[in-house]
Motif scaffolding. Structure first.
Motif, PDB file in Angstrom:
ATOM      1  N   THR B   4       0.828  -1.211   0.000  1.00  0.00           N
ATOM      2  CA  THR B   4       0.000   0.000   0.000  1.00  0.00           C
ATOM      3  C   THR B   4       0.862   1.261   0.000  1.00  0.00           C
ATOM      4  O   THR B   4       0.579   2.216  -0.737  1.00  0.00           O
ATOM      5  CB  THR B   4      -0.930   0.005   1.242  1.00  0.00           C
ATOM      6  OG1 THR B   4      -1.519  -1.290   1.330  1.00  0.00           O
ATOM      7  CG2 THR B   4      -2.010   1.048   1.117  1.00  0.00           C
ATOM      8  N   ASP B  95       0.797 -11.174   1.216  1.00  0.00           N
ATOM      9  CA  ASP B  95       0.465  -9.761   0.972  1.00  0.00           C
ATOM     10  C   ASP B  95       0.169  -9.515  -0.513  1.00  0.00           C
ATOM     11  O   ASP B  95      -0.685  -8.693  -0.852  1.00  0.00           O
ATOM     12  CB  ASP B  95       1.619  -8.853   1.423  1.00  0.00           C
ATOM     13  CG  ASP B  95       1.808  -8.927   2.938  1.00  0.00           C
ATOM     14  OD1 ASP B  95       0.821  -9.266   3.638  1.00  0.00           O
ATOM     15  OD2 ASP B  95       2.933  -8.679   3.408  1.00  0.00           O
ATOM     16  N   ALA B  99      -3.318  -8.158  -2.043  1.00  0.00           N
ATOM     17  CA  ALA B  99      -3.205  -6.764  -2.503  1.00  0.00           C
ATOM     18  C   ALA B  99      -4.283  -6.412  -3.527  1.00  0.00           C
ATOM     19  O   ALA B  99      -4.642  -7.229  -4.360  1.00  0.00           O
ATOM     20  CB  ALA B  99      -1.832  -6.546  -3.137  1.00  0.00           C
TER      21      ALA B  99
END
Lengths: 438, 139
Positions: B4, B95, B99
């Protein structure tokens, strides 16, 4: 009478008529180029007013699909507003009216292509459908000693069905090679023809390069050894008016959407004797005579090949599209597009590092090109940001791209509603792309 | 940096440009910094399908993170894959799987997300996530 057939714009008719007096000589054609009022013609195409990425649309992907004039759009609306019914089976008035319109369109198509009989015109979903219908029909007529000839310039849709046919029957597929200019080698074609040749399949005009193939010669030579010929007319019908009887061609296929008509409809012309010889392609309603669980007998032509409810509106407005193009006149269209081709070729060639693929002396308004060291996809992306629609990629002709050892090309293809100003925008767009991508 | 955070950084960088030309120019520049795939990995099996241009991607597990390298024969496509790899490389498989890729929209490259688009951005995202799923099972 039905409103559907009154939709050609009077203005276009008047222009065409005025011009028709001047077409008997070369100088007449030249005069006509000046007189063909592109600005007025453009008013028939609502989509040409729209913007893309904030810029006025410059539509140069006509070889993929042509744009649709309001006469055709109105005819679609008119059909669904006033005549929508299933055809060939209802006793009620709507069904009869819709049937009349559909069959009137078939006759219109017959006359346009100068077929001997209306039942030699089979409505299809498009060129690919027509090719598959014939390929499938020949499966029962071929054996492993037979040979089929295609050309190096073919679209995948005119390669794959024949490969499948060869796999099924054991027949051999031979290919007419091409030269660097993108022309088929007729002397090699002569040597490929044998007593075993049963079918020859060639496109009238190459979609990737624009080459106009010598189909008169190809047909004559094939007939000399007793082979049938199918011509893929998807790219020719927007530019010229084929005369199937004069060509003596056995099968001719095309799509409506390449010639100002809707997508999803096309036609297969076949000589009556051949169409009677081929078995039906699909089973279903409409194509039967008598059905029992023991035996079904098939309907006569053309219904034998038209199983199920067809694209009725599409079939009807295919005729409207042909009317529209004839109201402008194919000789005027060809002359004007040829002028655009010459203008664009000259202008693009001034760009350093730009290479044009397909430089046949006899070609239509298609320019396939690359910028040296730049991928065609990148060029197409930048042009799109500038509102310019071109095609990039292999154009469903990977064998041609392999021949030139390139991943693809940028292809700009012009129609009679394009202008020199649009070509100027293309040329400056290509220059900008070159600057950004180098 | 988290995925992010990296994506926000990219959004900020792209917000500095005023028009599409500058954004595309920057994307092309980012393509030049793409972690280059080794020639040996430029095989047909590493080509991502669904792209008009060729895109090769290779993924390797280093400790518990995935490192991506790639290349393309078209420079705009190279820029796009470079942006994706910058946000996904050296991250945990989990992750990467989790995402989202909305930032593509926010940097003004929304048109590339259309499934009809020939550059196959959607295919690229899918392929990167498939690598992550595959490596996740090895951890």
């Amino acid at each position: 009478m039905f409103k559907l057939f009154t939709c050609s714009s009077n203005r276009v008719k008047a222009v065409a008529r005025a011009l028709s007096y001047k077409t008997n000589s070369i100088s007449g054609v030249l005069q006509l180029q000046v007189m063909l009022n592109v600005n007025n013609i453009r008013k028939d195409f609502p989509i040409l007013n729209r913007k893309v990425n904030g810029k006025p649309l410059v539509y140069l992907d006509n070889a993929a699909t042509s744009q649709t004039p309001k006469q055709v759009i109105d005819a679609i609306v008119d059909y669904y507003s006033n005549y929508n019914a299933n055809i060939h089976r209802g006793v009620h008035t709507l069904s009869q009216e819709a049937t009349d319109l559909y069959e009137a369109s078939r006759i219109k198509i017959q006359k346009h292509f100068n077929a001997k009989h209306a039942h030699e015109i089979i409505f299809t979903s498009g060129t690919t459908h027509g090719i598959n219908l014939v390929a499938n029909g020949f499966a029962s007529l071929l054996n492993k000693n037979d040979e089929i000839i295609v050309s190096a310039l073919e679209h995948h849709s005119n390669i794959v069905p024949w490969q499948m046919l060869c796999e099924r029957t054991g027949a051999t597929l031979k290919v007419i090679p091409m030269n660097l200019e993108g022309e088929l080698l007729m002397d090699v074609y002569d040597t490929l023809l044998t007593a075993h040749t049963k079918l020859v399949f060639v496109n009238h005009i190459s979609n990737a390069l624009g080459t106009i193939n010598p189909i008169e010669y190809i047909i004559e030579k094939a007939h000399n050894v007793g082979a049938a010929v199918l011509i893929d007319g998807a790219q020719s019908c927007p530019h010229i008016k084929p005369n199937v009887q004069e060509l003596d061609v056995d099968f001719y296929v095309t799509s409506a959407h390449k010639m100002c008509g809707p997508t999803g409809v096309g036609m297969l012309y076949g000589k009556e004797a051949w169409l009677n010889k081929l078995p039906p392609y699909q089973g279903g309603g409409e194509m039967i005579d008598q059905v029992s669980f023991k035996k079904t007998t098939y309907a006569a032509l053309p219904h034998k090949f038209e199983a199920g409810t067809p694209d009725i509106a599409g079939g009807i407005v295919f005729g409207t599209a042909i009317d529209y193009m004839n109201s402008i006149g194919f000789e005027h269209i060809a002359a004007y597009e040829n002028e655009l081709l010459g203008y664009a070729t000259k202008a693009l060639q001034t760009i350093e590092g730009l290479k044009i693929y397909g430089t046949a002396s006899n070609k239509t308004s298609v320019i396939s090109f690359n910028l040296e060291g730049i991928h065609p996809y990148d060029v197409g992306t930048i042009l799109d940001k500038l509102g310019i629609a071109v095609r990039t990629g292999h154009h469903c002709t990977q064998p041609i791209m392999d021949f030139y050892k390139i991943p693809g090309t940028v292809r700009a293809s012009f129609a009679f509603y394009n202008t020199k100003e649009e070509i100027d925008i293309l040329v400056s767009g290509v220059k900008k792309a070159k600057m950004m991508l180098s | 940096m988290s995925i992010t955070d990296i994506q926000n950084e990219i959004i900020e960088e792209f917000s500095m440009f005023e028009d599409w030309e500058e954004r595309y120019q920057y994307m092309i520049d980012l393509g030049k910094d793409l972690p280059m795939i080794k020639e040996a990995y430029k095989t047909d099996s590493n080509i991502i399908k669904g792209c008009q241009s060729k895109v090769w991607v290779h993924a390797e597990l280093k400790d518990d993170k995935i490192e991506f390298t790639a290349d393309s024969d078209a420079i705009i496509t190279k820029g796009i894959i470079a942006i994706l790899i910058r946000s996904f490389s050296n991250q945990h498989p989990k992750d990467i799987i989790d995402a989202n890729t909305d930032f593509i929209d926010q940097i003004g490259l929304k048109e590339h997300l259309s499934p009809t688009r020939a550059n196959g951005l959607v295919s690229m995202i899918k392929q990167l996530k498939l690598y992550a799923i595959a490596y996740q099972t090895q951890l």
